[in-house]
Design an enzyme around this catalytic site. Sequence first.
Site, PDB file in Angstrom:
ATOM      1  N   GLU A   1      -9.780  -5.360  -5.012  1.00 15.27           N
ATOM      2  CA  GLU A   1      -9.407  -4.001  -4.627  1.00 15.27           C
ATOM      3  C   GLU A   1     -10.111  -2.983  -5.524  1.00 15.27           C
ATOM      4  OE1 GLU A   1      -5.484  -3.138  -3.233  1.00 15.27           O
ATOM      5  OE2 GLU A   1      -4.817  -5.205  -3.580  1.00 15.27           O
TER       6      GLU A   1
ATOM      7  N   HIS B   1      -7.383  -5.963  -0.382  1.00 13.98           N
ATOM      8  CA  HIS B   1      -6.218  -5.115  -0.147  1.00 13.98           C
ATOM      9  C   HIS B   1      -5.293  -5.662   0.937  1.00 13.98           C
ATOM     10  CE1 HIS B   1      -3.951  -1.408  -0.457  1.00 13.98           C
ATOM     11  NE2 HIS B   1      -4.081  -1.182   0.838  1.00 13.98           N
TER      12      HIS B   1
ATOM     13  N   SER C   1       0.838  -1.192   0.000  1.00 13.39           N
ATOM     14  CA  SER C   1       0.000   0.000   0.000  1.00 13.39           C
ATOM     15  C   SER C   1       0.883   1.256   0.000  1.00 13.39           C
ATOM     16  CB  SER C   1      -0.961  -0.043   1.197  1.00 13.39           C
ATOM     17  OG  SER C   1      -1.998   0.895   1.047  1.00 13.39           O
TER      18      SER C   1
END
Length: 268
Positions: free
Chosen positions: A216, A251, A155
């Site tokens: 995602e 995610h 991320s």
Amino acid sequence: MVQYTTSPVTTWRAENWSMTSKQGHSYEMYISIPKQPTPPTGYPVIYVLDGNAFFHTFQEAVKVQSVRSQKTGIVPMVVVGIGYPVEEAFASSYRMYDFTPPTKISDLPAKPDGNKWPENGGAEEFMMFINQELKPAVEEHVSINREKQTLFGHSLGGLFALQVLFSRMNSFQSFFITSPSIWWNNRSIIDQEKEWLDGINDTENLRLFMAVGELEKDHMINDARNFSGRLKQIEGKGISSVYYEVEEENHVSVVPTVLSKAMRFIGQ
């Protein structure tokens, strides 16, 4: 009635270091060293960002699978989790500062939880801390193969890993990146990418593993997919890369799902 006592749980062959950077930032390091004998060239090493969340996952994967490296393809390696002095898995304010380039708050979208964005812009300081302070400390403690160093980021950590790739590529020989936040600051990281691509030559020796979960948000998938496509255009210039869009993963779940594949890839 069952009788029991409680005691602290210790992680197999893992150490915890508290470190303060020259800039005054506090970190908690989690370090595991293989039980196998040290290779003549030293152990490979992987530096894991968001160590509070991911260190144990990486450490257990290496510990279990490196016992039979010839079958699993995962070699014994030192795992260094770079964490923070908090209880949370993801230390929002710390990582927001460390993982990002300087960005005006007005250039960012509204924060999903409705709160204000924490301070950002410390990526350059964080890079210096890793290369000039953390790495030397690790290398004083255990024999490291400097030709087999990997950086993992997820991320915003994936965004940071891309910044390292584009500005200090020789700091690591492999990059393991999941769900990178390429969207940050109107995708300004792509400008760095263009300069980096123009400077690549045939003598590079770099491995890059990237993955994103198919569940995602669309922009996360498209950004990762497009970057991977651009990488394929320079495959013949010493860059080896693989990219996965992982079915039925989100995610967070994408990381443990691809971990073994990634560790085999970077260990080749």
